[in-house]
Write an enzyme that holds these catalytic residues in place. Structure first.
Site, PDB file in Angstrom:
ATOM      1  NE  ARG A   1      10.212  60.563  -6.732  1.00 35.15           N
ATOM      2  CZ  ARG A   1      10.949  61.664  -6.636  1.00 35.15           C
ATOM      3  NH1 ARG A   1      11.447  62.241  -7.727  1.00 35.15           N
ATOM      4  NH2 ARG A   1      11.182  62.212  -5.468  1.00 35.15           N
TER       5      ARG A   1
ATOM      6  N   GLY B   1       7.407  54.980  -6.736  1.00 31.86           N
ATOM      7  CA  GLY B   1       7.497  56.330  -7.298  1.00 31.86           C
ATOM      8  C   GLY B   1       7.514  56.339  -8.821  1.00 31.86           C
TER       9      GLY B   1
ATOM     10  CB  SER C   1      11.845  62.828  -1.752  1.00 35.68           C
ATOM     11  OG  SER C   1      11.045  63.226  -2.829  1.00 35.68           O
TER      12      SER C   1
ATOM     13  CB  CYS D   1      13.699  67.126   3.296  1.00 37.92           C
ATOM     14  SG  CYS D   1      15.041  66.909   2.122  1.00 37.92           S
TER      15      CYS D   1
ATOM     16  CE  LYS E   1       6.683  66.393   0.926  1.00 36.69           C
ATOM     17  NZ  LYS E   1       5.854  65.242   0.515  1.00 36.69           N
TER      18      LYS E   1
ATOM     19  CB  SER F   1       8.867  63.048  10.558  1.00 39.73           C
ATOM     20  OG  SER F   1       9.721  64.017  10.059  1.00 39.73           O
TER      21      SER F   1
ATOM     22  CG  ASP G   1       4.096  62.770  -1.226  1.00 42.87           C
ATOM     23  OD1 ASP G   1       5.084  63.497  -0.988  1.00 42.87           O
ATOM     24  OD2 ASP G   1       4.062  61.976  -2.178  1.00 42.87           O
TER      25      ASP G   1
ATOM     26  CG  ASN H   1      13.488  55.559  -1.451  1.00 42.45           C
ATOM     27  OD1 ASN H   1      12.875  56.328  -0.702  1.00 42.45           O
ATOM     28  ND2 ASN H   1      13.167  55.415  -2.729  1.00 42.45           N
TER      29      ASN H   1
ATOM     30  NE  ARG I   1       9.863  56.026  -0.487  1.00 36.66           N
ATOM     31  CZ  ARG I   1       9.647  57.339  -0.384  1.00 36.66           C
ATOM     32  NH1 ARG I   1       8.509  57.788   0.082  1.00 36.66           N
ATOM     33  NH2 ARG I   1      10.565  58.210  -0.767  1.00 36.66           N
TER      34      ARG I   1
HETATM   35  C1  SPV Z   1       8.919  61.178  -2.891  1.00 34.92           C
HETATM   36  O1  SPV Z   1       9.984  60.658  -3.297  1.00 34.92           O
HETATM   37  O2  SPV Z   1       8.754  62.406  -2.820  1.00 34.92           O
HETATM   38  C2  SPV Z   1       7.819  60.315  -2.462  1.00 34.92           C
HETATM   39  C3  SPV Z   1       7.846  58.941  -2.863  1.00 34.92           C
HETATM   40  O3  SPV Z   1       6.888  60.784  -1.880  1.00 34.92           O
HETATM   41  S1  SPV Z   1       7.650  58.780  -4.535  1.00 34.92           S
HETATM   42  O4  SPV Z   1       6.402  58.132  -4.776  1.00 34.92           O
HETATM   43  O5  SPV Z   1       8.774  57.996  -4.976  1.00 34.92           O
HETATM   44  O6  SPV Z   1       7.654  60.089  -5.167  1.00 34.92           O
HETATM   45 MN    MN Z   2       6.896  62.972  -2.113  1.00 38.02          MN
END
Ligand code: SPV
Ligand code: MN
Length: 623
Positions: A87, A223, A271, A273, A275, A277, A290, A386, A388
């Site tokens: 992001r 993101g 993100s 940390c 969540k 898992s 999420d 990062n 995914r």
């Molecule tokens: C995060 O970064 O918190 C995500 C992936 O869940 S994103 O879509 O990049 O926000």
């Molecule tokens: Mn997220």
């Protein structure tokens, strides 16, 4: 026929035209016609959520090279550009009308200036591309939580990702007829080379909460582009703030207690940390990982998952720590992998995957070999940190039976978690709603991770794990959270967790699997089935309860020494944290509720008293 429909008819095939006309929504017609004129797409595809239309998009992603097949049936890989891997906070901004001030923590640009810039970038940008017009529903269909949303994009990868991540919405739009309060997203990956956005310097993500529209251009990373994810979340936070509900960066999880009891938790973690898992812990059942909408219904809190899929971090996924994700992503299933390494034999590889570490392959930097460096001399890792996987929840064997319940699930507990090496204990229960919101949610700090561009490992203020996504002033957001807890019959219990506590040598004090125990303990607390120790900043577990849970669930011995080391109260660290947070709230701008300073001040006084009486680090056995 109105002039908008006329424009649509001139630019679409007959079949696509009727898909739009059949919705009978004048606002949609106007929106689409406006953007056809700006984007001037080479062709248009309207998706009506039929299997045929979804298959068309899946195939397009392969044909145009935005995805490639991997060895396992249903698996594809997508690469984002080397400089487009996370992001982009710097260039993600709110378009704000003159005279509106959102506080200094939000990134903003004057609405007129920003509009001009981004629409300038978008002018004719799709002249040689296909425009995909897609309809989704955020939250379950036919539900009071549901928000319909429309996506325009020229990226088959974005369109395909959204098919996996969101509930189809064409039927919901049709049902609502001339409804106007839907969310709108316009995305273009811009000019591509080898199916990758090239003009990253002109990458922009601009959000307009006044008109419920988000623009994203010259980027592909999910993101920044998957409109219904973090972009919709910002619109959702703004809408919720006006309608007295909450849009949160939270998982929704069913925790299974004694006698087949299921207690639902929501959990906010920054993100990367833990969540996802946590939401995938074996033995429990997942509703979402999420984003959640929370509403008060009959004086209780109910939550839904806004999404229906996971865009999860793949690094370190292995069969021992994350057995369900492992099983799901190593079997034939529809999965998009992004920014992993593709081995010479077509297998997927990511850092932390068991087995031999490959020496070469294809990754986000192109042909890759061990030791490869980028132009700045930095070593390029095999897969990106990062990297995914994208998968629909229905492919998971641990999906909760209420995952799509239009009424949501009743929330028993709310968890706030951060990446904190030295201050917070592994699990802590708040005294009450206000104490939890202020001393845990609003005080959350976490070290930065690779989910955003920039330096990692820097401790940052991240209230409710939502700092990156707030579209209203921070103080107002905290106040809304406090008010949400008023007039509840049985407010959810608030907890904090910290999976990242370290010892003097920098080693983690907890195993990854310990989180299973904290969840079971929290579940028992909600039902008042275990006692707890008051350590003046909240309640922690009693040693005997943890020992029993470790034995029952993990078949592990949990020693008293470990308990003391993990749960000792770190007094100076806690005081420093309160000082940092208080200072931030004094400076964030208007609207911070007074009670915040009062709760933090009282907590600090209690800690100072303890420090005098018992010293800096106090064993939990001393309480
Ligand atoms: C995060 O970064 O918190 C995500 C992936 O869940 S994103 O879509 O990049 O926000
Ligand atoms: Mn997220």
């Amino acid at each position: 026929m109105g002039k908008d429909l006329e424009i649509i008819r001139e630019n679409c095939s007959q079949g696509d035209y009727y898909k739009i006309a059949d919705i009978k929504n004048s606002h949609i017609n106007k929106f689409i016609a406006k953007f056809i004129k700006i984007l001037t797409p080479g062709s248009i595809f309207v998706c009506d959520d039929s299997k045929k239309d979804f298959d068309y998009i899946r195939q397009k992603a392969l044909d145009d090279g935005e995805e490639r097949k991997l060895n396992i049936e249903g698996h594809t890989v997508h690469f984002d550009g080397y400089y487009d891997q996370a992001r982009d906070k710097e260039r993600t901004k709110f378009l704000v009308p003159k005279g509106v001030y959102l506080g200094k923590n939000l990134n903003t640009i004057d609405k007129e200036t920003g509009h001009k810039e981004i629409l300038g970038f978008m002018k004719n940008i799709m002249h040689d591309k296909e425009l995909y017009i897609m309809f989704f529903c955020l939250g379950p269909e036919n539900s009071e939580f549901a928000i319909p949303a429309i996506q325009l994009t020229d990226s088959s990868y974005v369109a395909h990702s959204e098919i996996l991540l969101y509930r189809p919405g064409y039927a919901e739009f049709k049902r609502r007829g001339d409804y106007k309060d839907y969310f709108q997203f316009v995305h273009s990956a811009g000019e591509l080379k080898n199916a990758v956005s090239v003009n990253v310097d002109k990458r922009r993500i601009y959000m307009d909460t006044e008109d419920d529209i988000v623009y994203s251009v010259n980027t592909q990373y999910g993101g920044n582009t998957i409109g219904h994810k973090k972009l919709a979340m910002r619109l959702g936070i703004n809408r919720a703030s006006k309608e007295h509900w909450l849009t949160e960066h939270m998982f929704v999880l069913g925790v299974h207690g004694p006698n087949n009891r299921v207690t639902y938790f929501t959990g906010a973690f920054p993100s990367m940390c833990g969540k996802t898992s946590t939401a995938m812990i074996p033995g429990e059942t997942i509703v979402g990982d999420d984003i959640a909408y929370l509403k008060k219904i009959n004086k209780m809190v109910y939550a839904v998952n806004v999404e229906i899929g996971i865009f999860g971090i793949i690094q370190d996924i292995n069969p021992d720590d994350d057995p369900i994700i492992w099983e799901t992503i190593t079997q034939p299933n529809e999965i998009i992998f992004s920014n992993i390494l593709v081995k010479e034999n077509g297998d997927a590889y990511w850092i932390g995957k068991p087995g031999e570490v490959p020496r070469k392959g294809i990754n986000h930097s192109g042909e890759w070999y061990q030791g490869k460096k980028d132009e700045k001399g930095n070593e390029i890792t095999s897969s990106h940190k990062n990297a995914r996987f994208t998968v629909n929840l229905k492919n998971l064997r641990n999906i909760d039976k209420n995952y799509d319940n239009p009424d949501g699930v009743e929330v028993g507990g709310i968890i706030y978690g951060g990446r904190d090496p030295d201050t917070m204990v592994p699990v802590l229960e708040a005294y009450d709603w206000d104490h939890g919101i202020i001393s845990m949610g609003a005080s959350l700090e976490s070290e930065t991770t690779a989910a955003t561009l920039g330096k990692t490992g820097v401790r940052k203020f991240n209230p409710m794990s939502n700092m990156d996504f707030l579209s209203i002033p921070v103080g107002k957001y905290v106040d809304i959270n406090l008010k949400f807890g008023e007039s509840l019959k049985n407010p959810p219990i608030i907890f904090s967790v910290n999976y990242f506590l370290k010892d003097k040598n920098g080693d983690f004090l907890n195993e990854k699997t310990d989180k299973r125990i904290w969840l079971k303990w929290m579940e028992l607390r909600i039902h008042q089935e275990v006692e707890a120790v008051d350590i003046d900043i909240g309640f922690i577990p009693e040693y005997e309860d943890l020992k029993r849970l470790f034995e029952d669930i993990l078949k592990k011995d949990y020693s008293r020494e470990t308990y003391i080391e993990q749960f000792k109260l770190r007094v100076p660290e806690n005081i420093s944290k309160i000082d940092r947070i208080t200072k931030i709230y004094k400076e964030v701008g208007p609207g911070v509720p007074d009670i915040l300073f009062q709760i933090l001040g009282d907590q600090k006084s209690r800690l100072e008293k303890l420090k005098q009486e018992k010293g800096d680090h106090i064993s939990p056995l001393e309480f």
